[in-house]
Design a protein around this motif. Structure first.
Motif, mmCIF file in Angstrom:
data_model
loop_
_atom_site.group_PDB
_atom_site.id
_atom_site.type_symbol
_atom_site.label_atom_id
_atom_site.label_comp_id
_atom_site.label_asym_id
_atom_site.label_seq_id
_atom_site.Cartn_x
_atom_site.Cartn_y
_atom_site.Cartn_z
ATOM 1 N N SER A 261 80.551 49.832 12.728
ATOM 2 C CA SER A 261 79.788 51.015 13.457
ATOM 3 C C SER A 261 79.531 50.640 14.592
ATOM 4 N N GLU A 262 78.754 49.416 15.061
ATOM 5 C CA GLU A 262 78.521 48.895 16.157
ATOM 6 C C GLU A 262 79.622 48.906 17.191
ATOM 7 N N LYS A 263 80.802 48.482 16.873
ATOM 8 C CA LYS A 263 81.848 48.282 17.721
ATOM 9 C C LYS A 263 82.336 50.020 18.124
ATOM 10 N N TRP A 264 82.245 50.870 17.020
ATOM 11 C CA TRP A 264 82.553 52.297 17.592
ATOM 12 C C TRP A 264 81.702 52.843 18.435
ATOM 13 N N LEU B 5 87.421 49.185 28.168
ATOM 14 C CA LEU B 5 87.590 48.546 27.071
ATOM 15 C C LEU B 5 88.484 46.932 26.804
ATOM 16 N N GLY B 6 88.963 46.887 27.990
ATOM 17 C CA GLY B 6 90.020 45.666 28.107
ATOM 18 C C GLY B 6 91.348 45.867 27.722
ATOM 19 N N LEU B 7 91.910 47.163 27.485
ATOM 20 C CA LEU B 7 93.217 47.299 27.142
ATOM 21 C C LEU B 7 94.379 47.971 28.007
ATOM 22 N N ALA B 8 93.731 47.906 29.581
ATOM 23 C CA ALA B 8 94.542 48.271 30.454
ATOM 24 C C ALA B 8 95.997 47.583 30.587
ATOM 25 N N ASP B 9 96.041 46.205 30.363
ATOM 26 C CA ASP B 9 97.046 45.749 30.380
ATOM 27 C C ASP B 9 98.068 45.877 29.416
ATOM 28 N N ASP B 10 97.669 46.446 28.212
ATOM 29 C CA ASP B 10 98.758 46.902 27.342
ATOM 30 C C ASP B 10 99.170 48.336 27.220
ATOM 31 N N ILE B 11 98.293 49.059 28.037
ATOM 32 C CA ILE B 11 98.728 50.489 28.152
ATOM 33 C C ILE B 11 99.700 50.795 29.306
ATOM 34 N N GLU B 12 100.599 51.710 28.976
ATOM 35 C CA GLU B 12 101.423 52.437 29.980
ATOM 36 C C GLU B 12 101.095 53.781 30.096
ATOM 37 N N VAL B 13 101.611 54.318 31.134
ATOM 38 C CA VAL B 13 101.373 55.833 31.230
ATOM 39 C C VAL B 13 102.749 56.591 31.226
ATOM 40 N N PHE C 34 99.732 57.532 26.277
ATOM 41 C CA PHE C 34 99.305 56.351 26.514
ATOM 42 C C PHE C 34 99.759 55.498 25.429
ATOM 43 N N PRO C 35 101.019 54.952 25.456
ATOM 44 C CA PRO C 35 101.738 54.282 24.458
ATOM 45 C C PRO C 35 101.454 52.570 24.661
ATOM 46 N N SER C 36 101.153 51.762 23.751
ATOM 47 C CA SER C 36 100.618 50.710 23.676
ATOM 48 C C SER C 36 101.871 49.672 23.582
ATOM 49 N N LYS C 37 102.083 48.678 24.568
ATOM 50 C CA LYS C 37 103.301 47.991 24.585
ATOM 51 C C LYS C 37 103.199 47.022 23.271
ATOM 52 N N ARG C 38 101.980 46.426 22.787
ATOM 53 C CA ARG C 38 101.971 45.465 21.680
ATOM 54 C C ARG C 38 102.050 46.321 20.667
ATOM 55 N N PHE C 39 101.914 47.511 20.153
ATOM 56 C CA PHE C 39 101.603 48.160 19.052
ATOM 57 C C PHE C 39 102.729 49.136 18.630
ATOM 58 N N GLY C 40 103.570 49.506 19.811
ATOM 59 C CA GLY C 40 104.372 50.629 19.718
ATOM 60 C C GLY C 40 104.171 52.076 19.501
ATOM 61 N N MET D 7 91.501 49.435 16.294
ATOM 62 C CA MET D 7 92.331 48.542 15.673
ATOM 63 C C MET D 7 93.133 47.768 16.809
ATOM 64 N N ALA D 8 93.540 48.331 17.747
ATOM 65 C CA ALA D 8 93.938 47.454 18.871
ATOM 66 C C ALA D 8 93.017 46.533 19.613
ATOM 67 N N MET D 9 91.897 46.899 19.725
ATOM 68 C CA MET D 9 90.859 46.153 20.435
ATOM 69 C C MET D 9 90.407 45.118 19.099
ATOM 70 N N ASN D 10 90.229 45.188 18.026
ATOM 71 C CA ASN D 10 90.235 44.190 16.935
ATOM 72 C C ASN D 10 91.390 43.241 17.010
ATOM 73 N N GLU D 11 92.563 43.636 16.893
ATOM 74 C CA GLU D 11 93.942 42.593 16.961
ATOM 75 C C GLU D 11 93.867 41.986 18.145
ATOM 76 N N MET D 12 93.442 42.397 19.257
ATOM 77 C CA MET D 12 93.544 41.608 20.508
ATOM 78 C C MET D 12 92.215 40.783 20.702
#
Length: 432
Positions: free
Chosen positions: A19-22, A156-164, A272-278, A313-318
């Motif tokens: 919950s702290e992460k959320w 959130l540190g996800l910019a490199d994984d996200i496409e527009v 905003f698709p994730s390159k890593r998770f598809g 989920m993406a943040m935890n995985e990364m």
């Protein structure tokens, strides 16, 4: 004793440690929305079913297969919200928020409910962060909400994984011609399309582009592109959105197959698709006809929704760094009844001064108390016994370094505690 029941399928408990992460993620999203002039709105978890039938569209998977709909005791058809936009539109109109002037900018953190097969990042109770903007048709508004979403991903540190991915699905006028072209194209594949897509062929052939069937998806790759059917106004709007995004250095790609899963969208749509998770971590677009459809005056509007479940989920995985989630700054242990009373009083005094403190509430021995203090991540500890109470002094211990410092237990307790902590922090070596 066995539980009488478990959580319903497709739902999860967000427990301490998660919950702290959320909260951290939601705080970033809230801050970004408010930086952009958005204000929070909270709408009911259920609405009258006709709101979603009118707004979401009766040819969408959401309406055809996924809504949680029931009759209440008054015989009214009620639906748990499957998405956030329709309720926000209804609330904006019902409460006259437009009277404060346009644009009306709203954001929300909400739960939505869709009956579908649970899978990674897609549950029956899903959590969204969304923004809605009413009263502007300008391409700059499209660019602003896309930029805001990308700023959130960056923080959130996800910019490199996200496409527009962006597209324009036009207005009702030019979309009518596009639907004719789609219908003609898909008529040649009627025998290969799934049952659902065949039912959509006459009503709304654009929904076929969004079908998850591999066969339908392969057929859709050869379908006419909607960008070839845009009217002059829609084409100019879409080109201006692209120019604005380039001007603020937001890379994007144009995806002609992107139509989004809800019928209310017009003109600009994006994901905003994730390159890593598809899969996409969010998406949105314009819905310039929805306010009128719900009962208001013609009002241009747009927004997006970000999937909190998928983002976490993406943040935890990364391996994202969520920071220190320890809630306890200082733990006050005690030996004996008098010391227990004193520890309780001092803990409450610290609470009144905004300091996160805790003490024994389970009548444990000293060893068990210190083990608990370590478990909850207490940064400092104080041990009280008869001698400490008699002398009016105790020892403050840094749980990480072992450094100790005497502090007062009298009226100046909080002041001496703060001074001791500040001195320890100032004495810590600076590393580069």
């Amino acid at each position: 004793m066995e539980l009488i029941t478990k959580a319903p399928k497709g739902t999860v408990d967000i427990i301490p440690g998660e919950s702290e992460k959320w909260s951290l993620v939601e705080a970033v999203m809230t801050d970004e929305a408010e930086l952009n002039g958005f204000s929070e709105i909270r709408t009911p978890v259920f609405e009258h079913t006709e709101l979603f039938l009118r707004s979401v569209g009766d040819t969408t998977d959401v309406v055809e297969k996924q809504m949680y709909t029931f009759e209440d005791k008054g015989g009214r058809s009620i639906t748990l919200r499957p998405e956030g936009t329709a309720g926000a539109v209804r609330a904006m109109l019902e409460n006259g928020l437009y009277n404060g002037g346009y644009p009306v900018k709203l954001y929300y953190k909400t739960s939505c409910y869709r009956y579908e097969k649970p899978q990674a990042g897609r549950l029956r109770e899903l959590h969204q962060f969304g923004v809605e903007m009413f009263g502007t048709a300008e391409p700059a508004a499209d660019a602003q909400v896309i930029a805001m979403a990308m700023s959130i991903f960056n923080r959130l540190g996800l910019a490199d994984d996200i496409e527009v991915s962006i597209n324009s699905i036009g207005c009702p006028t030019c979309r009518a011609e596009y639907r004719k072209a789609l219908r003609t194209y898909f008529e040649g594949y009627k025998n290969q399309l799934c049952e659902t897509c065949n039912s959509r062929l006459e009503r709304n052939p654009m929904r076929i582009l969004d079908c998850k069937s591999p066969v339908c998806g392969e057929i859709a790759k050869g379908a006419p592109k909607n960008t070839d059917y845009l009217c002059d106004d829609c084409r100019a709007h879409f080109e201006k959105v692209q120019t604005l995004l380039k001007s603020i250095n937001i890379p994007f790609s144009i995806d002609p197959g992107l139509v989004r899963g809800l019928d209310y969208y017009t003109r600009t749509v994006f994901e905003f698709p994730s390159k890593r998770f598809g899969f996409a971590l969010g998406g949105g677009g314009r819905y310039d006809g929805l306010v009128e459809e719900v009962g208001g005056k013609p009002t241009p509007a747009l927004g997006f929704g970000l999937g909190l479940d998928r983002i976490l989920m993406a943040m935890n995985e990364m391996g994202a760094d969520f920071g220190n989630d320890a809630k306890c700054e200082v733990y006050i242990a005690s030996l004996g009844e008098a010391a227990q009373m004193k520890a309780f009083q001092l803990t409450e005094k610290m609470h009144s001064c905004g300091i996160a403190a805790d003490c024994d509430l389970c009548a444990r021995g000293l060893k068990a108390q210190m083990k608990y203090a370590d478990k909850i991540g207490a940064q400092y500890s104080i041990v009280l016994g008869d001698d400490e109470i008699a002398n009016g002094e105790a020892v403050l211990k840094n749980m990480k370094t072992g450094e100790k410092k005497k502090i007062s237990l009298n009226d100046d307790f909080v002041d001496t505690y703060i001074t001791a902590v500040t001195e320890q922090e100032d004495a810590m070596p600076i590393t580069f």
